[in-house]
Design an enzyme around this catalytic site. Structure first.
Site, PDB file in Angstrom:
ATOM      1  N   GLN A  17       0.821  -1.218   0.000  1.00 17.86           N
ATOM      2  CA  GLN A  17       0.000   0.000   0.000  1.00 17.86           C
ATOM      3  C   GLN A  17       0.853   1.267   0.000  1.00 17.86           C
ATOM      4  OE1 GLN A  17      -3.612   1.370   2.699  1.00 17.86           O
ATOM      5  NE2 GLN A  17      -1.718   1.611   3.842  1.00 17.86           N
ATOM      6  N   ALA A  86       7.658  -5.257   5.094  1.00 17.69           N
ATOM      7  CA  ALA A  86       7.509  -5.826   6.428  1.00 17.69           C
ATOM      8  C   ALA A  86       6.412  -6.874   6.415  1.00 17.69           C
ATOM      9  CB  ALA A  86       7.122  -4.730   7.429  1.00 17.69           C
ATOM     10  N   SER A 129       6.037   1.833  13.744  1.00 15.37           N
ATOM     11  CA  SER A 129       4.595   1.711  13.995  1.00 15.37           C
ATOM     12  C   SER A 129       4.243   2.173  15.399  1.00 15.37           C
ATOM     13  CB  SER A 129       4.213   0.237  13.839  1.00 15.37           C
ATOM     14  OG  SER A 129       2.955  -0.019  14.411  1.00 15.37           O
ATOM     15  N   GLU A 131       2.499   0.586  17.164  1.00 17.18           N
ATOM     16  CA  GLU A 131       2.448  -0.637  17.978  1.00 17.18           C
ATOM     17  C   GLU A 131       3.682  -0.768  18.868  1.00 17.18           C
ATOM     18  OE1 GLU A 131      -0.068  -2.940  18.193  1.00 17.18           O
ATOM     19  OE2 GLU A 131      -1.342  -1.802  16.830  1.00 17.18           O
ATOM     20  N   TYR A 153       4.544  -8.350  16.606  1.00 19.35           N
ATOM     21  CA  TYR A 153       4.757  -7.311  15.586  1.00 19.35           C
ATOM     22  C   TYR A 153       5.346  -6.060  16.235  1.00 19.35           C
ATOM     23  CZ  TYR A 153       3.555  -3.582  12.247  1.00 19.35           C
ATOM     24  OH  TYR A 153       3.599  -2.490  11.399  1.00 19.35           O
ATOM     25  N   LYS A 157       8.966  -4.290  15.519  1.00 19.18           N
ATOM     26  CA  LYS A 157       9.107  -2.889  15.091  1.00 19.18           C
ATOM     27  C   LYS A 157       9.910  -2.089  16.117  1.00 19.18           C
ATOM     28  CE  LYS A 157       6.966  -2.561  11.101  1.00 19.18           C
ATOM     29  NZ  LYS A 157       7.618  -2.049   9.893  1.00 19.18           N
TER      30      LYS A 157
HETATM   31  N1  NAP Z   1      -0.532   0.654   6.983  1.00 17.75           N
HETATM   32  C1  NAP Z   1      -0.472   0.901   8.287  1.00 17.75           C
HETATM   33  O1  NAP Z   1      -1.475   1.201   8.951  1.00 17.75           O
HETATM   34  C2  NAP Z   1       0.854   0.868   8.992  1.00 17.75           C
HETATM   35  C3  NAP Z   1       0.942   1.370  10.298  1.00 17.75           C
HETATM   36  C4  NAP Z   1       2.174   1.366  10.935  1.00 17.75           C
HETATM   37  C5  NAP Z   1       3.291   0.885  10.285  1.00 17.75           C
HETATM   38  N2  NAP Z   1       3.166   0.394   9.012  1.00 17.75           N
HETATM   39  C6  NAP Z   1       4.368  -0.108   8.358  1.00 17.75           C
HETATM   40  O2  NAP Z   1       4.520   0.610   7.146  1.00 17.75           O
HETATM   41  C7  NAP Z   1       5.088  -0.243   6.145  1.00 17.75           C
HETATM   42  C8  NAP Z   1       4.221  -0.237   4.911  1.00 17.75           C
HETATM   43  O3  NAP Z   1       2.928  -0.708   5.270  1.00 17.75           O
HETATM   44  P1  NAP Z   1       1.878  -1.128   4.156  1.00 17.75           P
HETATM   45  O4  NAP Z   1       0.531  -0.843   4.728  1.00 17.75           O
HETATM   46  O5  NAP Z   1       2.267  -0.599   2.850  1.00 17.75           O
HETATM   47  O6  NAP Z   1       2.083  -2.728   4.177  1.00 17.75           O
HETATM   48  P2  NAP Z   1       1.760  -3.794   3.041  1.00 17.75           P
HETATM   49  O7  NAP Z   1       0.728  -3.280   2.100  1.00 17.75           O
HETATM   50  O8  NAP Z   1       1.516  -5.086   3.758  1.00 17.75           O
HETATM   51  O9  NAP Z   1       3.129  -3.880   2.219  1.00 17.75           O
HETATM   52  C9  NAP Z   1       4.293  -4.380   2.779  1.00 17.75           C
HETATM   53  C10 NAP Z   1       5.078  -5.104   1.703  1.00 17.75           C
HETATM   54  O10 NAP Z   1       6.147  -5.783   2.352  1.00 17.75           O
HETATM   55  C11 NAP Z   1       6.393  -7.014   1.686  1.00 17.75           C
HETATM   56  N3  NAP Z   1       6.339  -8.097   2.678  1.00 17.75           N
HETATM   57  C12 NAP Z   1       5.267  -8.696   3.218  1.00 17.75           C
HETATM   58  N4  NAP Z   1       5.622  -9.675   4.056  1.00 17.75           N
HETATM   59  C13 NAP Z   1       6.971  -9.690   4.051  1.00 17.75           C
HETATM   60  C14 NAP Z   1       7.926 -10.475   4.700  1.00 17.75           C
HETATM   61  N5  NAP Z   1       7.565 -11.459   5.526  1.00 17.75           N
HETATM   62  N6  NAP Z   1       9.224 -10.198   4.464  1.00 17.75           N
HETATM   63  C15 NAP Z   1       9.587  -9.213   3.634  1.00 17.75           C
HETATM   64  N7  NAP Z   1       8.706  -8.438   2.955  1.00 17.75           N
HETATM   65  C16 NAP Z   1       7.418  -8.682   3.178  1.00 17.75           C
HETATM   66  C17 NAP Z   1       5.305  -7.251   0.664  1.00 17.75           C
HETATM   67  O11 NAP Z   1       5.835  -7.046  -0.638  1.00 17.75           O
HETATM   68  P3  NAP Z   1       6.272  -8.252  -1.619  1.00 17.75           P
HETATM   69  O12 NAP Z   1       5.311  -9.390  -1.403  1.00 17.75           O
HETATM   70  O13 NAP Z   1       6.159  -7.629  -2.970  1.00 17.75           O
HETATM   71  O14 NAP Z   1       7.676  -8.586  -1.236  1.00 17.75           O
HETATM   72  C18 NAP Z   1       4.275  -6.159   0.975  1.00 17.75           C
HETATM   73  O15 NAP Z   1       3.690  -5.647  -0.193  1.00 17.75           O
HETATM   74  C19 NAP Z   1       5.262  -1.600   6.808  1.00 17.75           C
HETATM   75  O16 NAP Z   1       6.578  -1.665   7.310  1.00 17.75           O
HETATM   76  C20 NAP Z   1       4.279  -1.568   7.950  1.00 17.75           C
HETATM   77  O17 NAP Z   1       4.645  -2.435   9.003  1.00 17.75           O
HETATM   78  C21 NAP Z   1       1.990   0.380   8.356  1.00 17.75           C
END
Ligand code: NAP
Length: 329
Positions: A17, A86, A129, A131, A153, A157
């Site tokens: 995302q 992540a 995060s 979290e 998680y 983080k």
């Molecule tokens: N969205 C939120 O509300 C939120 C809040 C706080 C922090 N965050 C952090 O912000 C970042 C981006 O979030 P997002 O919402 O864009 O997350 P997302 O849509 O889940 O995208 C994360 C990407 O990381 C890759 N991934 C997934 N599992 C993995 C694993 N086990 N090892 C390595 N790569 C992996 C995947 O890409 P591929 O499958 O293409 O490799 C996935 O598309 C993350 O670090 C998340 O923890 C998000």
């Protein structure tokens, strides 16, 4: 006068995302953008970045492999590194804690180590995060709130957060953590609660489904729009001095409120369709984390532009369109 050469950005997790919004923003600012993904393209995995693929390089990379990470960082020679990849789900981290630790903390070490060795002038932001605060004693939470995670998680983080802080202090790396509160969009994965609700509202309105089963409806989150959070991370890297910053709206809403809004938008009463199942509650819920993002506002001039009702509407509208066009993801 000649234009300054375009900057190069490396974005891990570009297919996610946030990666998709960040890639859009960086391309609009004239960057050369290289994204990483664990796998090659095709078979429907590019739905968030399909419109960018002609302008974006996506390279396959296992962030758990230090040599491979270093090779990519050396080859790309980034000015800015956005570490977004992540294992990003809190719920699955209870089932697979080691995956959360290695994917979230281990990958951060490998990336910082590569930057330190082969691109030490690059600036880097790590997507942290809220979290990491777990069950805090203070509301809202700011940069000086004690780190006290309450899920695997959150622990992963928190480890990445302290590692980034350590590399900044020990190796003078320009690295900072963006302490992100929940952020959503039509590109949110379908397993996350907001997307579950917007998608179910659209499908139930279209007569495809009848009910939606959720966990704790009273759980509250500080929800913002992902595009705004991508901009905050970009602004963080335009600062001379790396600073960890809390990024959030400062307002929380319950899952129940989200349901109420989403179903009302399609002319339905959520109480007739949403079922709460106690077996889906998290072992420990962080209940109500709320951001105090005053420092980000002061230093970056950042503020969230999309408020809760507009966010819900954006997501429901997109899901209605997907159901109508048969492109449901
Ligand atoms: N969205 C939120 O509300 C939120 C809040 C706080 C922090 N965050 C952090 O912000 C970042 C981006 O979030 P997002 O919402 O864009 O997350 P997302 O849509 O889940 O995208 C994360 C990407 O990381 C890759 N991934 C997934 N599992 C993995 C694993 N086990 N090892 C390595 N790569 C992996 C995947 O890409 P591929 O499958 O293409 O490799 C996935 O598309 C993350 O670090 C998340 O923890 C998000």
């Amino acid at each position: 006068m000649r234009d300054a050469p375009a900057k190069t950005a490396l974005v891990t997790g570009v297919r996610g995302q946030d990666g998709s919004y960040l890639a859009e923003l960086l391309l609009a600012h004239g960057y050369r953008v290289v994204g990483t993904s664990r796998r090659g393209g095709g078979d429907g995995r590019d739905w968030r970045i399909a419109h960018l693929l002609s302008r974006l390089d996506v390279v396959p990379l296992d962030l758990g492999d230090p040599a491979a990470v270093q090779e990519v960082v050396a080859r790309v020679a980034p000015d800015e590194v956005y570490h977004l990849a992540a294992a990003s789900r809190v719920d699955t981290s209870w089932e697979r804690p080691m995956e959360a630790l290695s994917a979230n903390a281990g990958s951060t070490v490998n990336l910082m180590e590569a930057v330190r060795r082969v691109a030490p002038a690059a600036r880097m932001v790590v997507a942290s995060s809220c979290e990491i605060f777990g069950r805090p004693e203070r509301w809202p939470q700011a940069e000086d709130t004690p780190v006290r995670p309450a899920s695997p998680y959150g622990v992963s983080k928190a480890a990445a957060f302290w590692l980034a802080s350590n590399y900044r202090e020990s190796h003078a790396l320009h690295v900072a953590s963006a302490i992100l509160y929940n952020h959503e969009s039509p590109r949110r994965g379908p397993a996350f609660v907001t997307r579950k609700i917007s998608r179910a509202a659209a499908r139930i309105a279209a007569g495809v489904d009848r009910t939606l089963t959720l966990g704790n409806l009273e759980g509250r989150r500080d929800w913002g729009f992902a595009g705004d959070y991508a901009e905050a991370m970009w602004r963080m890297l335009q600062q001379e001095r790396p600073r960890d910053l809390v990024i959030g709206t400062g307002v929380s809403h319950s899952v129940r409120e989200y349901c109420e809004h989403a179903f009302a938008l399609v002319g339905l009463d959520y109480r007739e369709h949403v079922v709460a199942d106690a077996s889906l509650f998290r072992p420990v819920d962080t209940t109500s984390l709320v951001a105090d993002a005053r420092l980000a506002r002061e230093l970056l001039g950042w503020r969230p532009r999309v408020a809760f009702p507009a966010l819900v509407e954006m997501m429901v509208t997109a899901d209605l369109e997907r159901v109508r066009s048969g492109a449901d993801v």
